[in-house]
Design a protein around this motif. Structure first.
Motif, PDB file in Angstrom:
ATOM      1  N   ILE A   1       0.847  -1.207   0.000  1.00  0.00           N
ATOM      2  CA  ILE A   1       0.000   0.000   0.000  1.00  0.00           C
ATOM      3  C   ILE A   1       0.872   1.242   0.000  1.00  0.00           C
ATOM      4  O   ILE A   1       0.686   2.153  -0.808  1.00  0.00           O
ATOM      5  N   PHE A   2       1.842   1.292   0.901  1.00  0.00           N
ATOM      6  CA  PHE A   2       2.721   2.462   0.931  1.00  0.00           C
ATOM      7  C   PHE A   2       3.667   2.484  -0.262  1.00  0.00           C
ATOM      8  O   PHE A   2       3.806   3.509  -0.929  1.00  0.00           O
ATOM      9  N   LEU A   3       4.329   1.357  -0.533  1.00  0.00           N
ATOM     10  CA  LEU A   3       5.360   1.350  -1.572  1.00  0.00           C
ATOM     11  C   LEU A   3       4.778   1.650  -2.952  1.00  0.00           C
ATOM     12  O   LEU A   3       5.349   2.441  -3.709  1.00  0.00           O
ATOM     13  N   LEU A   4       3.652   1.026  -3.295  1.00  0.00           N
ATOM     14  CA  LEU A   4       3.025   1.323  -4.591  1.00  0.00           C
ATOM     15  C   LEU A   4       2.404   2.712  -4.589  1.00  0.00           C
ATOM     16  O   LEU A   4       2.446   3.417  -5.606  1.00  0.00           O
ATOM     17  N   GLY A   5       1.847   3.112  -3.443  1.00  0.00           N
ATOM     18  CA  GLY A   5       1.304   4.465  -3.337  1.00  0.00           C
ATOM     19  C   GLY A   5       2.366   5.533  -3.513  1.00  0.00           C
ATOM     20  O   GLY A   5       2.081   6.641  -3.967  1.00  0.00           O
ATOM     21  N   HIS A   6       3.589   5.207  -3.185  1.00  0.00           N
ATOM     22  CA  HIS A   6       4.714   6.120  -3.386  1.00  0.00           C
ATOM     23  C   HIS A   6       5.217   6.055  -4.834  1.00  0.00           C
ATOM     24  O   HIS A   6       5.568   7.067  -5.432  1.00  0.00           O
ATOM     25  N   ALA A   7       5.240   4.853  -5.399  1.00  0.00           N
ATOM     26  CA  ALA A   7       5.795   4.669  -6.743  1.00  0.00           C
ATOM     27  C   ALA A   7       4.865   5.173  -7.853  1.00  0.00           C
ATOM     28  O   ALA A   7       5.339   5.728  -8.853  1.00  0.00           O
ATOM     29  N   LEU A   8       3.573   4.966  -7.705  1.00  0.00           N
ATOM     30  CA  LEU A   8       2.649   5.332  -8.782  1.00  0.00           C
ATOM     31  C   LEU A   8       2.671   6.822  -9.130  1.00  0.00           C
ATOM     32  O   LEU A   8       2.685   7.170 -10.317  1.00  0.00           O
ATOM     33  N   PRO A   9       2.711   7.745  -8.166  1.00  0.00           N
ATOM     34  CA  PRO A   9       2.837   9.155  -8.548  1.00  0.00           C
ATOM     35  C   PRO A   9       4.156   9.468  -9.265  1.00  0.00           C
ATOM     36  O   PRO A   9       4.193  10.326 -10.153  1.00  0.00           O
ATOM     37  N   HIS A  10       5.222   8.774  -8.886  1.00  0.00           N
ATOM     38  CA  HIS A  10       6.487   8.974  -9.600  1.00  0.00           C
ATOM     39  C   HIS A  10       6.335   8.566 -11.064  1.00  0.00           C
ATOM     40  O   HIS A  10       6.795   9.271 -11.967  1.00  0.00           O
ATOM     41  N   LEU A  11       5.707   7.417 -11.292  1.00  0.00           N
ATOM     42  CA  LEU A  11       5.476   6.971 -12.670  1.00  0.00           C
ATOM     43  C   LEU A  11       4.562   7.935 -13.415  1.00  0.00           C
ATOM     44  O   LEU A  11       4.815   8.273 -14.579  1.00  0.00           O
ATOM     45  N   ALA A  12       3.513   8.375 -12.758  1.00  0.00           N
ATOM     46  CA  ALA A  12       2.583   9.313 -13.394  1.00  0.00           C
ATOM     47  C   ALA A  12       3.279  10.609 -13.780  1.00  0.00           C
ATOM     48  O   ALA A  12       3.056  11.128 -14.880  1.00  0.00           O
ATOM     49  N   GLU A  13       4.128  11.112 -12.913  1.00  0.00           N
ATOM     50  CA  GLU A  13       4.863  12.336 -13.225  1.00  0.00           C
ATOM     51  C   GLU A  13       5.787  12.140 -14.420  1.00  0.00           C
ATOM     52  O   GLU A  13       5.915  13.018 -15.267  1.00  0.00           O
ATOM     53  N   MET A  14       6.433  10.969 -14.484  1.00  0.00           N
ATOM     54  CA  MET A  14       7.310  10.687 -15.634  1.00  0.00           C
ATOM     55  C   MET A  14       6.511  10.659 -16.917  1.00  0.00           C
ATOM     56  O   MET A  14       6.941  11.199 -17.936  1.00  0.00           O
ATOM     57  N   VAL A  15       5.352  10.031 -16.891  1.00  0.00           N
ATOM     58  CA  VAL A  15       4.534   9.899 -18.092  1.00  0.00           C
ATOM     59  C   VAL A  15       3.910  11.239 -18.477  1.00  0.00           C
ATOM     60  O   VAL A  15       3.940  11.639 -19.647  1.00  0.00           O
ATOM     61  N   LEU A  16       3.355  11.941 -17.511  1.00  0.00           N
ATOM     62  CA  LEU A  16       2.622  13.176 -17.803  1.00  0.00           C
ATOM     63  C   LEU A  16       3.523  14.381 -18.056  1.00  0.00           C
ATOM     64  O   LEU A  16       3.182  15.245 -18.857  1.00  0.00           O
ATOM     65  N   HIS A  17       4.646  14.442 -17.354  1.00  0.00           N
ATOM     66  CA  HIS A  17       5.496  15.628 -17.441  1.00  0.00           C
ATOM     67  C   HIS A  17       6.865  15.362 -18.043  1.00  0.00           C
ATOM     68  O   HIS A  17       7.663  16.278 -18.191  1.00  0.00           O
ATOM     69  N   GLY A  18       7.138  14.122 -18.354  1.00  0.00           N
ATOM     70  CA  GLY A  18       8.442  13.778 -18.897  1.00  0.00           C
ATOM     71  C   GLY A  18       9.502  13.749 -17.812  1.00  0.00           C
ATOM     72  O   GLY A  18       9.307  14.246 -16.715  1.00  0.00           O
ATOM     73  N   SER A  19      10.599  13.135 -18.148  1.00  0.00           N
ATOM     74  CA  SER A  19      11.693  13.014 -17.198  1.00  0.00           C
ATOM     75  C   SER A  19      12.966  12.803 -17.986  1.00  0.00           C
ATOM     76  O   SER A  19      12.973  12.086 -18.982  1.00  0.00           O
ATOM     77  N   ASP A  20      14.046  13.440 -17.536  1.00  0.00           N
ATOM     78  CA  ASP A  20      15.305  13.176 -18.222  1.00  0.00           C
ATOM     79  C   ASP A  20      15.741  11.753 -17.891  1.00  0.00           C
ATOM     80  O   ASP A  20      15.314  11.183 -16.881  1.00  0.00           O
ATOM     81  N   PRO A  21      16.549  11.142 -18.738  1.00  0.00           N
ATOM     82  CA  PRO A  21      16.911   9.726 -18.545  1.00  0.00           C
ATOM     83  C   PRO A  21      17.509   9.417 -17.177  1.00  0.00           C
ATOM     84  O   PRO A  21      17.210   8.385 -16.586  1.00  0.00           O
ATOM     85  N   GLY A  22      18.335  10.297 -16.652  1.00  0.00           N
ATOM     86  CA  GLY A  22      18.950  10.053 -15.349  1.00  0.00           C
ATOM     87  C   GLY A  22      17.929   9.970 -14.229  1.00  0.00           C
ATOM     88  O   GLY A  22      17.994   9.085 -13.384  1.00  0.00           O
ATOM     89  N   HIS A  23      16.986  10.898 -14.226  1.00  0.00           N
ATOM     90  CA  HIS A  23      15.937  10.874 -13.206  1.00  0.00           C
ATOM     91  C   HIS A  23      15.035   9.657 -13.370  1.00  0.00           C
ATOM     92  O   HIS A  23      14.618   9.038 -12.388  1.00  0.00           O
ATOM     93  N   ALA A  24      14.732   9.320 -14.609  1.00  0.00           N
ATOM     94  CA  ALA A  24      13.864   8.161 -14.861  1.00  0.00           C
ATOM     95  C   ALA A  24      14.526   6.875 -14.358  1.00  0.00           C
ATOM     96  O   ALA A  24      13.885   6.064 -13.686  1.00  0.00           O
ATOM     97  N   VAL A  25      15.794   6.693 -14.668  1.00  0.00           N
ATOM     98  CA  VAL A  25      16.511   5.497 -14.217  1.00  0.00           C
ATOM     99  C   VAL A  25      16.557   5.458 -12.701  1.00  0.00           C
ATOM    100  O   VAL A  25      16.312   4.419 -12.082  1.00  0.00           O
ATOM    101  N   ARG A  26      16.852   6.577 -12.080  1.00  0.00           N
ATOM    102  CA  ARG A  26      16.911   6.652 -10.617  1.00  0.00           C
ATOM    103  C   ARG A  26      15.566   6.263 -10.003  1.00  0.00           C
ATOM    104  O   ARG A  26      15.490   5.428  -9.104  1.00  0.00           O
TER     105      ARG A  26
END
Length: 125
Positions: free
Chosen positions: A77-102
């Motif tokens: 619940i916590f781990l996916l709840g933390h990860a999903l917004p990170h993924l959404a931000e990458m998809v919706l707002h883009g991310s440079d390769p270094g940040h995406a890999v991190r």
């Protein structure tokens, strides 16, 4: 699966303990955290408690296979709840390769692995 759960527990417990014990150090040291806004010790410690709780649940799941499924579900619940917004931000707002890999390596994968254990244990129940 036990060793995977225990390794993930150690990672989460270390991160949570560091966050609680040295919030300013954690804030300034963990890559990308300073980009999220100004330092707030209370908020950082709240995050640390989430990681500590997930680590405890995963550690107990690794030691007690009879109750692993609900414990992994709780941690997820916590781990996916933390990860999903990170993924959404990458998809919706883009991310440079270094940040995406991190983010994928340090946030998304550690969130998906316990969930995969949960799904595997659910399908074999």
């Amino acid at each position: 699966m036990r060793s995977l759960l225990l390794a993930l527990a150690a990672l989460q417990l270390f991160n949570g303990a560091l966050t609680l014990a040295a919030p300013q150090f954690w804030y300034g040291t963990v890559s990308g955290v300073t980009e999220t806004g100004p330092f707030n010790a209370h908020f950082v410690r709240d995050i640390g408690l989430g990681f500590l709780s997930a680590g405890c649940a995963l550690g107990l799941a690794g030691w007690h296979s009879a109750i692993a499924r609900p414990l992994v579900a709780v941690a997820s619940i916590f781990l996916l709840g933390h990860a999903l917004p990170h993924l959404a931000e990458m998809v919706l707002h883009g991310s440079d390769p270094g940040h995406a890999v991190r983010d994928i390596a340090l946030i998304v994968v550690p969130a998906l692995l316990p969930f995969a254990v949960f799904m595997r244990r659910t399908s074999h129940a």
